[in-house]
Motif scaffolding. Sequence first.
Motif, PDB file in Angstrom:
ATOM      1  N   GLY A 352       0.896  -1.094   0.081  1.00 14.09           N
ATOM      2  CA  GLY A 352      -0.082   0.004   0.192  1.00 14.09           C
ATOM      3  C   GLY A 352       0.702   1.261   0.074  1.00 14.09           C
ATOM      4  O   GLY A 352       0.508   2.159   0.627  1.00 14.09           O
ATOM      5  N   SER A 353       1.742   1.396  -0.796  1.00 13.08           N
ATOM      6  CA  SER A 353       2.762   2.401  -0.849  1.00 13.08           C
ATOM      7  C   SER A 353       2.174   3.556  -1.190  1.00 13.08           C
ATOM      8  O   SER A 353       1.310   3.487  -2.213  1.00 13.08           O
ATOM      9  N   PRO A 354       2.291   4.658  -0.595  1.00 12.84           N
ATOM     10  CA  PRO A 354       1.592   6.207  -0.958  1.00 12.84           C
ATOM     11  C   PRO A 354       1.978   6.497  -2.359  1.00 12.84           C
ATOM     12  O   PRO A 354       0.878   7.014  -3.158  1.00 12.84           O
ATOM     13  N   ASN A 355       2.935   6.299  -2.836  1.00 15.61           N
ATOM     14  CA  ASN A 355       3.360   6.710  -4.380  1.00 15.61           C
ATOM     15  C   ASN A 355       3.699   5.281  -5.176  1.00 15.61           C
ATOM     16  O   ASN A 355       4.635   5.316  -5.866  1.00 15.61           O
ATOM     17  N   TYR A 356       2.748   4.515  -5.129  1.00 22.19           N
ATOM     18  CA  TYR A 356       3.016   3.389  -5.173  1.00 22.19           C
ATOM     19  C   TYR A 356       3.075   2.559  -7.000  1.00 22.19           C
ATOM     20  O   TYR A 356       3.041   3.605  -7.915  1.00 22.19           O
ATOM     21  N   GLY A 357       4.032   1.634  -7.285  1.00 18.37           N
ATOM     22  CA  GLY A 357       3.927   1.159  -8.357  1.00 18.37           C
ATOM     23  C   GLY A 357       3.573  -0.589  -8.093  1.00 18.37           C
ATOM     24  O   GLY A 357       3.429  -1.184  -7.087  1.00 18.37           O
ATOM     25  N   ARG A 358       3.322  -1.114  -9.310  1.00 17.71           N
ATOM     26  CA  ARG A 358       3.017  -2.769  -9.478  1.00 17.71           C
ATOM     27  C   ARG A 358       4.074  -3.395  -9.637  1.00 17.71           C
ATOM     28  O   ARG A 358       4.565  -3.403 -10.920  1.00 17.71           O
ATOM     29  N   PHE A 359       4.944  -4.075  -8.693  1.00 16.32           N
ATOM     30  CA  PHE A 359       6.037  -4.606  -8.972  1.00 16.32           C
ATOM     31  C   PHE A 359       5.971  -6.350  -8.710  1.00 16.32           C
ATOM     32  O   PHE A 359       5.176  -6.622  -7.611  1.00 16.32           O
ATOM     33  N   ILE A 360       6.571  -7.068  -9.736  1.00 17.43           N
ATOM     34  CA  ILE A 360       6.361  -8.396  -9.555  1.00 17.43           C
ATOM     35  C   ILE A 360       7.983  -8.897  -9.370  1.00 17.43           C
ATOM     36  O   ILE A 360       8.612  -8.359 -10.039  1.00 17.43           O
ATOM     37  N   TYR A 361       8.207  -9.859  -8.211  1.00 17.27           N
ATOM     38  CA  TYR A 361       9.508 -10.238  -8.206  1.00 17.27           C
ATOM     39  C   TYR A 361      10.175 -11.000  -9.345  1.00 17.27           C
ATOM     40  O   TYR A 361       9.481 -11.935 -10.115  1.00 17.27           O
ATOM     41  N   ASP A 362      11.384 -10.720  -9.737  1.00 17.17           N
ATOM     42  CA  ASP A 362      12.020 -11.300 -10.891  1.00 17.17           C
ATOM     43  C   ASP A 362      12.237 -12.575 -10.838  1.00 17.17           C
ATOM     44  O   ASP A 362      13.458 -12.876 -10.603  1.00 17.17           O
ATOM     45  N   GLY A 363      11.294 -13.574 -10.896  1.00 19.66           N
ATOM     46  CA  GLY A 363      11.580 -14.926 -11.060  1.00 19.66           C
ATOM     47  C   GLY A 363      12.563 -15.448 -12.121  1.00 19.66           C
ATOM     48  O   GLY A 363      13.021 -16.578 -11.786  1.00 19.66           O
ATOM     49  N   ARG A 364      12.693 -14.603 -13.005  1.00 21.86           N
ATOM     50  CA  ARG A 364      13.598 -15.069 -14.280  1.00 21.86           C
ATOM     51  C   ARG A 364      15.016 -14.732 -13.948  1.00 21.86           C
ATOM     52  O   ARG A 364      15.819 -14.913 -15.001  1.00 21.86           O
ATOM     53  N   GLY A 365      15.303 -13.926 -13.168  1.00 26.94           N
ATOM     54  CA  GLY A 365      16.639 -13.309 -12.779  1.00 26.94           C
ATOM     55  C   GLY A 365      17.324 -12.704 -13.880  1.00 26.94           C
ATOM     56  O   GLY A 365      18.323 -12.640 -14.114  1.00 26.94           O
ATOM     57  N   GLU A 366      16.294 -11.662 -14.446  1.00 24.20           N
ATOM     58  CA  GLU A 366      16.855 -10.847 -15.778  1.00 24.20           C
ATOM     59  C   GLU A 366      17.451  -9.501 -15.000  1.00 24.20           C
ATOM     60  O   GLU A 366      18.071  -8.780 -15.897  1.00 24.20           O
ATOM     61  N   LEU A 367      17.091  -9.122 -13.819  1.00 19.39           N
ATOM     62  CA  LEU A 367      17.576  -7.754 -13.415  1.00 19.39           C
ATOM     63  C   LEU A 367      18.939  -7.913 -12.971  1.00 19.39           C
ATOM     64  O   LEU A 367      19.239  -8.991 -12.057  1.00 19.39           O
ATOM     65  N   GLU A 368      19.784  -6.894 -12.883  1.00 22.38           N
ATOM     66  CA  GLU A 368      21.103  -6.980 -12.357  1.00 22.38           C
ATOM     67  C   GLU A 368      21.246  -7.311 -11.131  1.00 22.38           C
ATOM     68  O   GLU A 368      22.203  -7.968 -10.599  1.00 22.38           O
ATOM     69  N   GLU A 396       5.653  -4.458 -13.441  1.00 14.98           N
ATOM     70  CA  GLU A 396       6.922  -4.708 -14.134  1.00 14.98           C
ATOM     71  C   GLU A 396       7.757  -5.440 -13.050  1.00 14.98           C
ATOM     72  O   GLU A 396       7.616  -5.228 -11.769  1.00 14.98           O
ATOM     73  N   PRO A 397       8.833  -5.912 -13.257  1.00 12.31           N
ATOM     74  CA  PRO A 397       9.695  -6.648 -12.490  1.00 12.31           C
ATOM     75  C   PRO A 397      10.503  -6.057 -11.329  1.00 12.31           C
ATOM     76  O   PRO A 397      10.796  -4.861 -11.861  1.00 12.31           O
ATOM     77  N   THR A 398      10.635  -6.515 -10.326  1.00  6.16           N
ATOM     78  CA  THR A 398      11.379  -5.759  -9.171  1.00  6.16           C
ATOM     79  C   THR A 398      12.699  -6.647  -8.903  1.00  6.16           C
ATOM     80  O   THR A 398      12.279  -7.915  -8.904  1.00  6.16           O
ATOM     81  N   GLU A 399      13.751  -6.150  -8.496  1.00  8.25           N
ATOM     82  CA  GLU A 399      15.009  -7.169  -8.051  1.00  8.25           C
ATOM     83  C   GLU A 399      14.645  -8.249  -7.045  1.00  8.25           C
ATOM     84  O   GLU A 399      13.854  -7.908  -6.061  1.00  8.25           O
ATOM     85  N   PHE A 400      14.733  -9.328  -7.282  1.00  8.56           N
ATOM     86  CA  PHE A 400      14.941 -10.529  -6.133  1.00  8.56           C
ATOM     87  C   PHE A 400      16.184 -10.391  -5.451  1.00  8.56           C
ATOM     88  O   PHE A 400      17.240 -11.163  -5.433  1.00  8.56           O
ATOM     89  N   SER A 401      16.385  -9.159  -4.539  1.00 10.79           N
ATOM     90  CA  SER A 401      17.639  -8.971  -4.172  1.00 10.79           C
ATOM     91  C   SER A 401      18.020  -9.385  -2.555  1.00 10.79           C
ATOM     92  O   SER A 401      19.247  -9.228  -2.016  1.00 10.79           O
ATOM     93  N   GLY A 402      17.095 -10.151  -1.999  1.00 12.78           N
ATOM     94  CA  GLY A 402      17.366 -10.720  -0.646  1.00 12.78           C
ATOM     95  C   GLY A 402      17.072  -9.955   0.476  1.00 12.78           C
ATOM     96  O   GLY A 402      17.142 -10.118   1.627  1.00 12.78           O
TER      97      GLY A 402
END
Length: 507
Positions: A352-368, A396-402
């Motif tokens: 519920g972020s005030p200035n939100y985005g719709r982010f999906i965790y990067d299950g394909r490992g495509e983000l740096e 859009e995808p978001t990093e699976f950064s841990g």
Amino acid sequence: MPTSQRSPRTRRHLPPSVKRLACAGASATLVLGLGLAPGTANADVSVLPTLVTTDGIREHVENLSTIAEYNGGNRATNTPGYDVAADYVVDQLKRAGYRPKRDEYDYEMWEEHSDAVLTQLSPERREFAPEEDFVTMSYSGAGDVTGAGAPVDYDSQDSGCTADDFAGFPEGAVAIVKRGSCTFEAKTSNAAEAGAAGIVIVNNEEGALLGTVGEESAIPTVGSTTETGDALVAAGEDLELRLKVDASVTEKTSYNIVAETKGGARDNVVMVGAHLDSVPEGPGMNDNASGTATILETAQQLAKLEGPNNRVRFAFWGTEEQGLIGSTKYVEGLKEKEKERIALYLNFDMLGSPNYGRFIYDGRGELEGSLPPPSGSGAIQKTFEDYFAQEDLAAEPTEFSGRSDYSAFMEAGIASGGLFSGGDGTKTEEQVEDYGGTAGVDFDPNYHTAEDDIDNINWRSIDELSGGVAHAVETYSESTLPVNGVAPRTFQAQEFLPDRVGDLWLR
């Protein structure tokens, strides 16, 4: 508040027959009459997204807000606010027919008692501001030290990662290293073994470096901004520093809340998690009452449907804000057979972020910045992508950064995924076109502050993302085939009985 072309819960268009089944408490499997196979990932006929409403989630968030308000202003681990919030979750789950359990674990609780100090004493005096220029890393050792400032392979991403980097290091100096390829724990341990009195780990991104050394370190450890680190290095050979950390570690016991459906295959478990604790600084309504309330409402509504093919296990994690401790202890405590029975893990931390985005965790490992995802994680990502595409909502995808509770599951090789509405990242102009809101502002400007309260929850974000939560839970409760190759129990291979072999008739 970001705007959208759709009003809450008007976006799901179920046929009247399916709506009647949902209201009657029937399972989504009953939509077979519409020509769909069990577990079909089709947002237009999912029942659970219709049952999981924003009003239902809002009621849970309001109750968690009241609990925080009357219990010291937060729900941090080992506080009355956490205990009462856990009691609330347990009571709500019991009312829905679950048998929730408190999953206890022991851990070392790190506490900072006063602001850290980082001062340049020479060549000229300069005071650096805590939180703005630097922050104490969690599990930093205590100490008040003064010594020369000594950069260590500062321009390398491997700065401080090996003992060789500290060859000739001056005894009693404060090491200055750059964030990079190895853990902060490794950098700090190498520095301490080389005789460093303290260490400053410099960020390679914007902002002060908020991190952890995992276990109590032998020397004071802070993370700084790039600007602070560069200024220290530029001071040259005459650099002298004072570094002070006032902190301690004590043995504590806390607990997660875990509950699962009565029905479903025990050897193919779908896990759904959100952390229940907040930071001590505030009530944590977005981080993470929003995720807690969403999966709690999902659990309650799932219980109204016919028993699932796969067991669904809901987890409300403790001590996340101290370093993902509750979820890590849970996974570490599982026997190998128990880990093998977990088909996948879905994580929902901040919806519920005030200035939100719709982010999906990067299950394909495509983000740096993503960790290598276990097999099947890409299928989870696609499930969410397909859902939002059917809803005509950009994502859009978001990093699976841990950075959240999926970390221990990924390390155990369990397929993982989830949704996120954004935290301390900055929204771009392109993202404003997709989600509304304000460019140049963090997705959640109130992250880890007292202002993370119920007045700053974006209900449209919760409405849109909670539909994805419910859809994924319902989909995988019926079939995890794309994730781990396990077909629904309703699938039976037909017996091979040919009429003939080659040209010869058998019957």
